[in-house]
Enzyme design. Structure first.
Site, PDB file in Angstrom:
ATOM      1  N   TRP A 156       0.615  -0.962  -0.066  1.00 53.00           N
ATOM      2  CA  TRP A 156      -0.018  -0.035   0.078  1.00 53.00           C
ATOM      3  C   TRP A 156       0.988   1.121  -0.332  1.00 53.00           C
ATOM      4  O   TRP A 156       1.581   1.418   1.585  1.00 53.00           O
ATOM      5  CB  TRP A 156      -1.050  -0.052   1.130  1.00 53.00           C
ATOM      6  CG  TRP A 156      -2.104  -1.299   0.991  1.00 53.00           C
ATOM      7  CD1 TRP A 156      -2.948  -1.428   0.409  1.00 53.00           C
ATOM      8  CD2 TRP A 156      -1.602  -2.921   1.920  1.00 53.00           C
ATOM      9  NE1 TRP A 156      -3.883  -2.465   0.756  1.00 53.00           N
ATOM     10  CE2 TRP A 156      -2.425  -3.022   1.460  1.00 53.00           C
ATOM     11  CE3 TRP A 156      -0.819  -2.999   2.629  1.00 53.00           C
ATOM     12  CZ2 TRP A 156      -3.042  -4.459   2.083  1.00 53.00           C
ATOM     13  CZ3 TRP A 156      -1.318  -4.237   3.460  1.00 53.00           C
ATOM     14  CH2 TRP A 156      -2.264  -5.001   2.825  1.00 53.00           C
ATOM     15  N   HIS A 173      -7.498   0.988   3.040  1.00 45.62           N
ATOM     16  CA  HIS A 173      -7.518  -0.157   2.202  1.00 45.62           C
ATOM     17  C   HIS A 173      -8.856   0.105   3.457  1.00 45.62           C
ATOM     18  O   HIS A 173      -8.751   0.881   5.111  1.00 45.62           O
ATOM     19  CB  HIS A 173      -7.582  -1.493   2.101  1.00 45.62           C
ATOM     20  CG  HIS A 173      -6.614  -1.389   3.571  1.00 45.62           C
ATOM     21  ND1 HIS A 173      -5.890  -3.214   4.072  1.00 45.62           N
ATOM     22  CD2 HIS A 173      -5.887  -1.388   4.927  1.00 45.62           C
ATOM     23  CE1 HIS A 173      -5.340  -3.988   4.943  1.00 45.62           C
ATOM     24  NE2 HIS A 173      -5.063  -1.941   5.657  1.00 45.62           N
ATOM     25  N   ARG A 199      -4.852   6.299  -1.753  1.00 41.26           N
ATOM     26  CA  ARG A 199      -3.567   5.790  -1.714  1.00 41.26           C
ATOM     27  C   ARG A 199      -2.373   6.727  -3.067  1.00 41.26           C
ATOM     28  O   ARG A 199      -2.795   7.193  -3.328  1.00 41.26           O
ATOM     29  CB  ARG A 199      -2.999   3.838  -2.570  1.00 41.26           C
ATOM     30  CG  ARG A 199      -3.217   3.286  -1.597  1.00 41.26           C
ATOM     31  CD  ARG A 199      -3.729   1.983  -2.072  1.00 41.26           C
ATOM     32  NE  ARG A 199      -4.579   0.674  -1.698  1.00 41.26           N
ATOM     33  CZ  ARG A 199      -4.945  -0.351  -1.785  1.00 41.26           C
ATOM     34  NH1 ARG A 199      -3.722  -0.504  -2.761  1.00 41.26           N
ATOM     35  NH2 ARG A 199      -5.618  -1.126  -1.056  1.00 41.26           N
ATOM     36  N   GLN A 213     -13.651   1.256  -1.754  1.00 39.49           N
ATOM     37  CA  GLN A 213     -14.261  -0.081  -1.341  1.00 39.49           C
ATOM     38  C   GLN A 213     -15.068  -1.026   0.019  1.00 39.49           C
ATOM     39  O   GLN A 213     -15.785   0.623  -0.014  1.00 39.49           O
ATOM     40  CB  GLN A 213     -12.059  -0.410  -0.554  1.00 39.49           C
ATOM     41  CG  GLN A 213     -11.408  -0.739  -1.073  1.00 39.49           C
ATOM     42  CD  GLN A 213      -9.698  -1.366  -0.192  1.00 39.49           C
ATOM     43  OE1 GLN A 213     -10.438  -1.283   0.982  1.00 39.49           O
ATOM     44  NE2 GLN A 213      -8.801  -1.698  -0.774  1.00 39.49           N
ATOM     45  N   VAL A 256      -5.515 -12.547   6.587  1.00 40.56           N
ATOM     46  CA  VAL A 256      -6.047 -13.974   6.060  1.00 40.56           C
ATOM     47  C   VAL A 256      -5.414 -15.288   6.143  1.00 40.56           C
ATOM     48  O   VAL A 256      -4.124 -15.154   5.494  1.00 40.56           O
ATOM     49  CB  VAL A 256      -7.226 -13.691   4.410  1.00 40.56           C
ATOM     50  CG1 VAL A 256      -7.862 -12.688   5.639  1.00 40.56           C
ATOM     51  CG2 VAL A 256      -6.224 -13.267   3.940  1.00 40.56           C
ATOM     52  N   ALA A 310     -12.984 -12.414   5.950  1.00 39.30           N
ATOM     53  CA  ALA A 310     -13.162 -11.255   5.354  1.00 39.30           C
ATOM     54  C   ALA A 310     -12.468 -11.095   3.889  1.00 39.30           C
ATOM     55  O   ALA A 310     -12.009 -11.535   3.024  1.00 39.30           O
ATOM     56  CB  ALA A 310     -11.692 -10.061   6.361  1.00 39.30           C
TER      57      ALA A 310
HETATM   58  N1  PHE Z   1      -7.385  -5.219   2.236  1.00 45.98           N
HETATM   59  C1  PHE Z   1      -7.648  -5.689   1.151  1.00 45.98           C
HETATM   60  C2  PHE Z   1      -7.130  -4.813   0.468  1.00 45.98           C
HETATM   61  O1  PHE Z   1      -6.651  -3.364   0.097  1.00 45.98           O
HETATM   62  C3  PHE Z   1      -8.032  -6.624   0.622  1.00 45.98           C
HETATM   63  C4  PHE Z   1      -9.287  -7.811   1.225  1.00 45.98           C
HETATM   64  C5  PHE Z   1      -9.723  -7.675   2.662  1.00 45.98           C
HETATM   65  C6  PHE Z   1      -8.030  -9.010   1.474  1.00 45.98           C
HETATM   66  C7  PHE Z   1     -10.335  -8.173   3.112  1.00 45.98           C
HETATM   67  C8  PHE Z   1      -8.559  -9.851   1.859  1.00 45.98           C
HETATM   68  C9  PHE Z   1      -9.400 -10.072   2.589  1.00 45.98           C
HETATM   69  O2  PHE Z   1      -6.652  -4.989  -1.155  1.00 45.98           O
END
Ligand code: PHE
Length: 348
Positions: A156, A173, A199, A213, A256, A310
């Site tokens: 990021w 995010h 970003r 998002q 995750v 998630a």
């Molecule tokens: N936060 C991640 C992104 O911005 C996306 C994501 C969210 C992935 C939740 C897995 C679980 O790329």
């Protein structure tokens, strides 16, 4: 003497007939019937008249006065009726004229898409919550299992805010809301979180420095990957058509385990391969996965008891895919020729 009375009578009646306005009438009235008017003068002349003729003279002047008064009242009514008619004609409202159409705004396509997506998840039992765009990096990274020196932090291109003591960022995010929600509640949790993210990007047709998002989070006892797959398939089919095939492939996100990349078959070429899907037949929609046990521990949950998943998806990208928008910059140029095309999208 009576000759003079007749003369005054003729003149006065002619002048009265000629008076066309209420101000002309008022002038006429003071000239003839006013305190120092012609009639008063006639009456005063009575002293110059031989006494025997005085009663007749006085009667004649009084009769004339009454006649003129009555004529004045009648003429006044005529004139005010005329004046009213003129005023009404001048102020006429044409009630048959068609009204002016008010220009109604339309929902921004990103707003409409957020409502559509959160609506789908609401019907699946998810609650919609929102969180801060200015965020502690402790929430944006650390609690999400992305430590200070971890290379994943480079994924990021974060915009940092000057803050002595606690590091603050514009959230890159919506995932920090996973932490905030779990900190504040106990399972079962089912939430979706729409919101703006930032970003430090070089802006081009597929990148903006701010975008939206939608995060999803489900945590409970006995939540499995099968729930994730079923939920995302149901979501994608409601948004992009019941005939959609879905694909899950391994991917990596520090918060995750396992992590997946979720794709649908390309609705433009139906999997044949085209420009939109870059010849692969598949379109990637979002990242997802089972919430990492360390993330559960970070919010004080027992990972032996609770499991969860998630996901996170980019809203502009969904609109671009659904409506064939070729350039993400179109969303933020304020060009009504572009924005008004989405006027029929869902509203609630
Ligand atoms: N936060 C991640 C992104 O911005 C996306 C994501 C969210 C992935 C939740 C897995 C679980 O790329």
């Amino acid at each position: 003497m009576h000759g003079e009375i007749d003369q005054v009578r003729n003149e006065a009646l002619a002048a009265l007939a000629a008076a066309q306005t209420s101000s002309a009438l008022a002038e006429w009235h003071s000239h003839y019937l006013g305190r120092r008017g012609v009639l008063t003068q006639l009456m005063r002349q009575i002293s110059q008249i031989p006494p025997t003729e005085r009663p007749a003279y006085g009667q004649a002047v009084n009769a004339l006065k009454e006649e003129l008064s009555a004529a004045f009242t009648a003429r006044q009514q005529e004139v005010s009726a005329q004046e009213l008619a003129q005023q009404l004609a001048a102020e006429t409202v044409d009630v048959t004229l068609p009204g002016r159409q008010p220009t109604l705004g339309t929902l921004h396509p990103v707003t409409a898409m957020i409502r559509e997506v959160t609506g789908i998840f609401a019907r699946l039992g998810f609650q919609v919550v929102e969180g801060p765009e200015v965020e502690y990096s402790a929430y944006a990274f650390d609690a999400l299992n992305i430590p200070q020196d971890h290379p994943a932090r480079d994924v990021w291109d974060t915009i940092y805010i000057d803050s002595p003591g606690r590091e603050i960022v514009l959230r890159p995010h919506t995932s920090p809301m996973q932490i905030r929600v779990m900190e504040q509640r106990q399972p079962p949790i089912r939430v979706v979180v729409p919101g703006r993210c930032y970003r430090y990007e070089a802006v081009d047709a597929t990148h903006e420095w701010h975008f939206h998002q939608i995060e999803g989070l489900a945590v409970d006892e006995h939540i499995t990957m099968a729930d994730l797959k079923g939920t995302l398939a149901a979501f994608a089919r409601q948004l992009f058509g019941q005939e959609r095939r879905v694909r899950f492939r391994c991917d990596y996100f520090p918060f995750v385990e396992p992590g997946v990349d979720f794709a649908i078959d390309c609705m433009f070429c139906h999997g044949e391969g085209c420009r939109v899907c870059k010849g692969t037949g598949w379109i990637e929609i979002l990242g997802a996965g089972m919430v990492h046990p360390q993330v559960l521990r970070n919010v004080g949950y027992d990972p032996e008891r609770y499991t969860g998943w998630a996901f996170g998806m980019g809203v502009e990208r969904l609109v671009m895919l659904k409506y064939g928008v070729p350039d993400i910059r179109l969303f933020y140029q304020g060009d009504l020729r572009f924005l008004a095309q989405f006027s029929r999208t869902t509203v609630w």
